[in-house]
Motif scaffolding. Structure first.
Motif, PDB file in Angstrom:
ATOM      1  N   ALA A 221     -28.091  36.989  78.537  1.00  7.92           N
ATOM      2  CA  ALA A 221     -27.538  36.334  77.492  1.00  7.92           C
ATOM      3  C   ALA A 221     -26.935  37.076  76.163  1.00  7.92           C
ATOM      4  CB  ALA A 221     -28.609  34.932  76.924  1.00  7.92           C
ATOM      5  N   GLU A 222     -27.716  38.132  75.726  1.00  3.90           N
ATOM      6  CA  GLU A 222     -27.373  38.822  74.444  1.00  3.90           C
ATOM      7  C   GLU A 222     -26.188  39.644  75.005  1.00  3.90           C
ATOM      8  OE1 GLU A 222     -26.917  40.566  71.021  1.00  3.90           O
ATOM      9  OE2 GLU A 222     -28.068  38.764  71.433  1.00  3.90           O
ATOM     10  N   ARG A 225     -23.276  37.367  74.191  1.00  4.80           N
ATOM     11  CA  ARG A 225     -22.877  37.214  72.989  1.00  4.80           C
ATOM     12  C   ARG A 225     -22.172  38.309  72.403  1.00  4.80           C
ATOM     13  NH1 ARG A 225     -23.846  38.855  68.402  1.00  4.80           N
ATOM     14  NH2 ARG A 225     -25.356  40.336  69.038  1.00  4.80           N
ATOM     15  N   LEU A 250     -23.804  31.467  78.478  1.00  6.24           N
ATOM     16  CA  LEU A 250     -24.745  30.711  77.477  1.00  6.24           C
ATOM     17  C   LEU A 250     -24.490  31.672  76.183  1.00  6.24           C
ATOM     18  CD1 LEU A 250     -27.679  29.272  79.307  1.00  6.24           C
ATOM     19  CD2 LEU A 250     -25.701  28.069  78.460  1.00  6.24           C
ATOM     20  N   GLY A 251     -24.562  32.986  76.462  1.00  8.11           N
ATOM     21  CA  GLY A 251     -24.531  34.065  75.153  1.00  8.11           C
ATOM     22  C   GLY A 251     -23.327  33.688  74.631  1.00  8.11           C
ATOM     23  N   ASP A 254     -23.036  30.843  72.495  1.00 12.44           N
ATOM     24  CA  ASP A 254     -23.739  31.079  71.134  1.00 12.44           C
ATOM     25  C   ASP A 254     -22.696  31.835  70.196  1.00 12.44           C
ATOM     26  OD1 ASP A 254     -26.081  29.969  71.999  1.00 12.44           O
ATOM     27  OD2 ASP A 254     -27.147  31.775  72.531  1.00 12.44           O
ATOM     28  N   ALA A 255     -21.905  32.857  70.667  1.00  7.30           N
ATOM     29  CA  ALA A 255     -21.180  33.417  69.811  1.00  7.30           C
ATOM     30  C   ALA A 255     -20.066  32.756  69.461  1.00  7.30           C
ATOM     31  CB  ALA A 255     -20.568  34.722  70.687  1.00  7.30           C
ATOM     32  N   ARG A 257     -19.879  29.470  68.728  1.00  9.93           N
ATOM     33  CA  ARG A 257     -20.459  28.624  67.704  1.00  9.93           C
ATOM     34  C   ARG A 257     -20.918  29.264  66.519  1.00  9.93           C
ATOM     35  NH1 ARG A 257     -24.251  24.915  72.019  1.00  9.93           N
ATOM     36  NH2 ARG A 257     -22.531  23.761  72.791  1.00  9.93           N
ATOM     37  N   ALA A 258     -21.551  30.549  66.746  1.00 11.05           N
ATOM     38  CA  ALA A 258     -21.765  31.149  65.133  1.00 11.05           C
ATOM     39  C   ALA A 258     -20.529  31.448  64.344  1.00 11.05           C
ATOM     40  CB  ALA A 258     -22.299  32.783  65.772  1.00 11.05           C
ATOM     41  N   THR A 281     -24.190  20.783  78.428  1.00 11.23           N
ATOM     42  CA  THR A 281     -23.527  21.352  77.403  1.00 11.23           C
ATOM     43  C   THR A 281     -22.676  20.552  76.871  1.00 11.23           C
ATOM     44  OG1 THR A 281     -22.337  22.827  78.495  1.00 11.23           O
ATOM     45  CG2 THR A 281     -24.201  23.698  78.169  1.00 11.23           C
TER      46      THR A 281
END
Length: 345
Positions: A221-222, A225, A250-251, A254-255, A257-258, A281
Motif C-alpha cells: 500500500a505504501e 501512496r 488502497l494506497g 489514501d494519497a 484523500r490526503a 469504498t
C-alpha cells in the motif's frame, strides 16, 4: 550453493552413493559414508530439504508459500488451497514470504525438511536459490499466480490481458486519455505482464504510456501512496491511475484523500486483483477480478497429480473486468472537479 553433484565430486563417489548416505541406506561402506558426510560439512550442503521430500513414504501434507499473507488476494487463495487439499485428504502448512526471497527460502527449506509431499509456491522477486534447487531436483512443485520462466514446473495462473484490454476500452469510452499505472516489481512475472498488457491496450487506441506515467511499486500500500503523490506533482497529472494490485490501489486512494481530492471527480482509480472490500469504498472501485478460488483448487489438483504419479498440467484461467463507479461510470457522482493540489517543495 553446493549441489548433490558437488558433494559427490568432493567425496569421490557417485551421486547415487551420496543419495543413499543422505537417506540412511545401510548398503554404503563406512569409508564412503565418512567421505560423504565430510563433504557435506565442508560444502555446507543442506541435504534434508530435497532428499527427504523425495522419499516414497507420504505424510499427506502439502506446503504453500505465498508472497504476502496480508494481501487479501493471497488470503483467499490460501483458503481455497486448504479447502481443496482437505477434500482430497491432505493437510496444508502455510509459509508467508512477505515478498522477501530470503523468507521464501526459509519456508521452502523448513517445509521440505518436514517431509511434505509437495509444494505450492507463488515465487517472490523472481524466485530464490533454495526454491530453485528443490524444483530442479524434482521435488513435486507447482507455481501458482506467479512463475519463473525456464523452470520446468507446472503453472496455475490467470491471464489478465483481455481484462486489461476491456478496462482500457472502458476508460477510453468514458473519455479518459491520460492513463497511468502503478506497476508491481519488475522481477515478478505478474509485475511485468500487467505493465506490458496495459501498454499494448493503450496502443490499440493510439495512446502512449510515457515513462512519467509508470510508477514503480512493490505490491504494498505504501508504494501506491508514494507513486500517486508523484503523479499529482507532474505538470500534467494523469486522469486515471491503474494500480496493478489491490493494496497499491488502497494506497493510491489514501494519497487522493490526503490531497483533499475526490475519486472519480478529480482522478479516476482502477485496480488489478478485485477484493471484497472494494464494494465498500466510496466510491466502489472498478477492478479486474482473478478467479482466485478456482486457481487455488486447480493448483492443488495439479500438485496432487504430480505427487501421485500423474502428469500435473499447467492451467490458465481468464480474469474479468468488474465495473463499479471509481472511473466516472454512469450512475456515479457528477460534481464539479476540484483542482489538483500539488505539494509545495
Amino acid at each position: 550453493m553446493a549441489s548433490i553433484k558437488d558433494v559427490a565430486v568432493e567425496a569421490g563417489v557417485s551421486v547415487a552413493t551420496v543419495s543413499r548416505v543422505l537417506n540412511g541406506h545401510p548398503s554404503v561402506s563406512p569409508g564412503a559414508r565418512t567421505r560423504v558426510l565430510a563433504a557435506v560439512e565442508t560444502l555446507g550442503y543442506r541435504p534434508n530439504a530435497v532428499a527427504r521430500s523425495l522419499r516414497t513414504d507420504q505424510t499427506r501434507t502439502l506446503g504453500l508459500v505465498i508472497s504476502d499473507v496480508m494481501n487479501p488476494y493471497f488470503t483467499e487463495l490460501a483458503r481455497s488451497v486448504e479447502e481443496e487439499a482437505r477434500a482430497l485428504g491432505y493437510s496444508v502448512i502455510i509459509g508467508n514470504a512477505d515478498e522477501r526471497p530470503d523468507l521464501q527460502d526459509h519456508h521452502v527449506t523448513t517445509l521440505l525438511d518436514r517431509r511434505i509431499d509437495g509444494l505450492l509456491v507463488s515465487p517472490t522477486d523472481g524466485g530464490s536459490p533454495r526454491m530453485l534447487d528443490a524444483a530442479r531436483a524434482g521435488a513435486p512443485m507447482v507455481f501458482v499466480d506467479r512463475w519463473i520462466p525456464g523452470v520446468d514446473v507446472p503453472v496455475v495462473r490467470s491471464d489478465g490481458r483481455q481484462a486489461v484490454r476491456d478496462l482500457v476500452a472502458h476508460l477510453h469510452g468514458l473519455g479518459h486519455r491520460r492513463l497511468a499505472i502503478i506497476a508491481g516489481p519488475a522481477a515478478t512475472t505478474t509485475g511485468r505482464e500487467r505493465v506490458d498488457a496495459f501498454r499494448e491496450a493503450l496502443a490499440a487506441y493510439g495512446l502512449a504510456l510515457p515513462d512519467a506515467y509508470i510508477g514503480q511499486g512493490d505490491f504494498q500500500a505504501e508504494s501506491g501512496r508514494r507513486v500517486t503523490e508523484g503523479f499529482f506533482d507532474l505538470a500534467e497529472p494523469p486522469e486515471v491511475v491503474f494500480a496493478a494490485d489491490n493494496l497499491m490501489a488502497l494506497g493510491a486512494l489514501d494519497a487522493v484523500r490526503a490531497r483533499g481530492l475526490r475519486v472519480p471527480e478529480d482522478i479516476a482509480l482502477a485496480a488489478f486483483d478485485d477484493i471484497r472490500w472494494f464494494v465498500h469504498t466510496d466510491p466502489p472501485i472498478t477492478a479486474i477480478a482473478q478467479p482466485t478460488g478456482e486457481l487455488g483448487r486447480a493448483a492443488v489438483r495439479a500438485l496432487v497429480d504430480r505427487i501421485e504419479g500423474r502428469t500435473g498440467a499447467s492451467v490458465t484461467l481468464p480474469a474479468r473486468l468488474v465495473v463499479r463507479r471509481s472511473c466516472g461510470e454512469p450512475g456515479g457522482p457528477r460534481q464539479s472537479p476540484s483542482p489538483v493540489r500539488r505539494s509545495t517543495p
